[in-house]
Design a protein around this motif. Structure first.
Motif, mmCIF file in Angstrom:
data_model
loop_
_atom_site.group_PDB
_atom_site.id
_atom_site.type_symbol
_atom_site.label_atom_id
_atom_site.label_comp_id
_atom_site.label_asym_id
_atom_site.label_seq_id
_atom_site.Cartn_x
_atom_site.Cartn_y
_atom_site.Cartn_z
ATOM 1 N N ASN A 125 -13.257 -0.033 5.428
ATOM 2 C CA ASN A 125 -12.423 0.943 6.119
ATOM 3 C C ASN A 125 -11.232 1.306 5.230
ATOM 4 O OD1 ASN A 125 -10.855 2.461 7.841
ATOM 5 N ND2 ASN A 125 -10.535 0.848 9.345
ATOM 6 N N LYS A 126 -11.099 2.578 4.904
ATOM 7 C CA LYS A 126 -10.063 3.024 3.973
ATOM 8 C C LYS A 126 -8.758 3.398 4.669
ATOM 9 C CE LYS A 126 -13.505 4.766 0.677
ATOM 10 N NZ LYS A 126 -14.649 4.219 1.426
ATOM 11 N N ASP B 118 0.818 -1.217 0.000
ATOM 12 C CA ASP B 118 0.000 0.000 0.000
ATOM 13 C C ASP B 118 0.850 1.264 0.000
ATOM 14 O OD1 ASP B 118 -2.185 -1.638 0.098
ATOM 15 O OD2 ASP B 118 -2.613 -1.330 2.214
ATOM 16 N N PHE C 153 -11.487 0.995 -3.635
ATOM 17 C CA PHE C 153 -12.453 1.390 -2.603
ATOM 18 C C PHE C 153 -13.801 1.801 -3.197
ATOM 19 C CE2 PHE C 153 -8.527 2.574 -0.007
ATOM 20 C CZ PHE C 153 -8.560 1.396 0.716
ATOM 21 N N PHE D 196 -6.050 1.175 -5.532
ATOM 22 C CA PHE D 196 -7.099 0.735 -4.603
ATOM 23 C C PHE D 196 -8.433 0.622 -5.337
ATOM 24 C CE2 PHE D 196 -3.873 2.942 -2.117
ATOM 25 C CZ PHE D 196 -3.610 2.021 -1.106
ATOM 26 N N LYS E 198 -4.420 -3.444 1.519
ATOM 27 C CA LYS E 198 -5.756 -3.186 0.980
ATOM 28 C C LYS E 198 -5.754 -2.849 -0.510
ATOM 29 C CE LYS E 198 -7.708 -1.756 5.396
ATOM 30 N NZ LYS E 198 -8.400 -0.704 6.171
ATOM 31 N N SER E 199 -4.583 -2.729 -1.114
ATOM 32 C CA SER E 199 -4.523 -2.408 -2.539
ATOM 33 C C SER E 199 -4.757 -3.666 -3.371
ATOM 34 C CB SER E 199 -3.175 -1.778 -2.896
ATOM 35 O OG SER E 199 -2.128 -2.680 -2.689
#
Length: 396
Positions: free
Chosen positions: A359-360, A247, A352, A350, A367-368
């Motif tokens: 949750n960012k 990330d 999102f 990402f 999370k990527s």
């Protein structure tokens, strides 16, 4: 009573074969980067005179195109499937270094089944993956590392955390993309994190590392062939420690580390590669604090930054590394000329917008879902300066 008719459309050839294990479906914590590694590995296998066999189950990848490998098994990358393919094809060996953590986790099954792992052996890969064994190795090599401990219960974890000192990084062993990794500050938060982790992965070996606050993170990708050691690239993260490397925006080459720090990183990387008897690829993560270089972890495989470095420098490092694994070439056989004017920045991608309720906030759990490259001429570039300002705000 019906008769069951079985058929097999896969007819093995008489050629010597190498199987490459892919990374499975794209998901948060593992993007498409390993597909690049598999594709270039397959091409190198063909060039070395072997039949290249690909095993993966992702229709979005180039490695599963019908004309990349000599033979494609579009199957989930699970041991049950791999075993049947091996029994049929009887390959010279299997490459697990190109498919990320998914492929690497099958190395134990392959070794126990008597299948040759092409490149670094399972035991040496296990030393790098097992935090206890790896820390013992670093201690033997006199390489600094964060204090650590391991546990199987919440009570044991609290005891270890109080010994190594808060804040601590809590993580399960053998995970993909930092799943369930958390930074905790006290006993209560640690107990909650451990219970959550054990509910997610029952019986897992829990690792507790002292978390080095306010330090710089960096990493090296390299190739070792048993004789020569080649650093593909040294990268520096813009984001502070505590954010997963997948990330983080990484800058190639490093932009703010001293020559002494970079030289120390290189020395440690070569020591580790030699001690692990690496045959092929290795990625090493570092934390630098007050001028001291600590080794956080080593990944005995292609990393998500390997394609980034190859594209930025315009060097076919995956082709070279695969031929090193196969033993068909040495590093000295290649003329490596890096071509990069200025700097290359690895930008995480990402998704999102597809998961609005997620949750960012970034942290040690990745999370990527991929990465992009941005080239800049110098460090006065407005985009780079914006990233550095954002980092300063995080640290203030």
């Amino acid at each position: 009573m019906s008769n069951t008719i079985s058929s097999n459309e896969s007819i093995p050839s008489s050629k010597k074969k190498i199987i490459v294990l892919g990374s499975g479906p794209n998901r948060i914590g593992q993007g498409i980067e390993f597909d690049y590694c598999c594709v270039h590995g397959l091409l190198a296998i063909k060039e070395s005179g072997y039949e290249a066999i690909m095993v993966n189950c992702n229709p979005e990848t180039v490695s599963t195109d019908f004309d990349i490998a000599d033979k494609l098994y579009f199957e989930p990358v699970f041991w049950e499937n791999i075993k049947e393919i091996i029994d049929l094809e009887k390959p010279e060996g299997v490459i697990v270094q190109l498919g990320g953590q998914t492929a690497l986790k099958l190395a134990k099954n392959l070794t126990e089944y008597g299948v040759k792992i092409i490149g670094t052996s399972f035991d040496n890969m296990d030393i790098a993956e097992d935090r206890g064994r790896f820390s013992d190795l670093l201690k033997e090599l006199e390489i600094p590392y964060p204090e650590y401990g391991s546990a199987f219960t919440a009570d044991e974890a609290i005891e270890v955390a109080n010994k190594v000192g808060y804040p601590v990084l809590v993580r399960p062993s053998y995970v993909l993309g930092g799943q369930k990794m958390k930074i905790v500050l006290n006993d209560e938060d640690l107990e909650t994190a451990v219970v959550d982790l054990l509910n997610f992965i029952p019986g897992n070996h829990i690792l507790i590392d002292h978390f080095l606050e306010r330090c710089q993170e960096a990493e090296i990708d390299a190739i070792y062939d048993g004789e020569s050691f080649c650093i593909m690239g040294s990268m520096e993260h813009i984001e502070p420690a505590g954010i997963h490397s997948g990330d983080s925006n990484s800058v190639l080459p490093a932009f703010n580390l001293t020559p002494l720090e970079l030289d120390t990183m290189a020395i440690y990387a070569e020591k580790i590669a030699k001690a692990l008897n690496i045959q092929g690829l290795i990625n090493i993560q570092y934390a630098i604090k007050d001028g001291k270089v600590y080794v956080i972890e080593a990944n005995p495989r292609a990393s998500r930054t390997t394609p980034f470095i190859s594209k930025a420098y315009q060097v076919p490092f995956l082709n070279i590394a695969t031929k090193v694994m196969l033993g068909s070439a040495k590093i000295k056989d290649f003329k490596i000329e890096r071509k990069l004017e200025g700097f290359a920045i690895k930008e995480p991608v990402f998704s999102f917008n597809k998961f609005p309720k997620v949750n960012k906030e970034l942290g040690p759990e990745m999370k990527s879902t991929g990465e992009a490259i941005r080239f800049i001429k110098d460090l006065r570039d407005p985009y780079f300066r914006t990233l550095v300002r954002e980092r300063s705000m995080l640290l203030s």
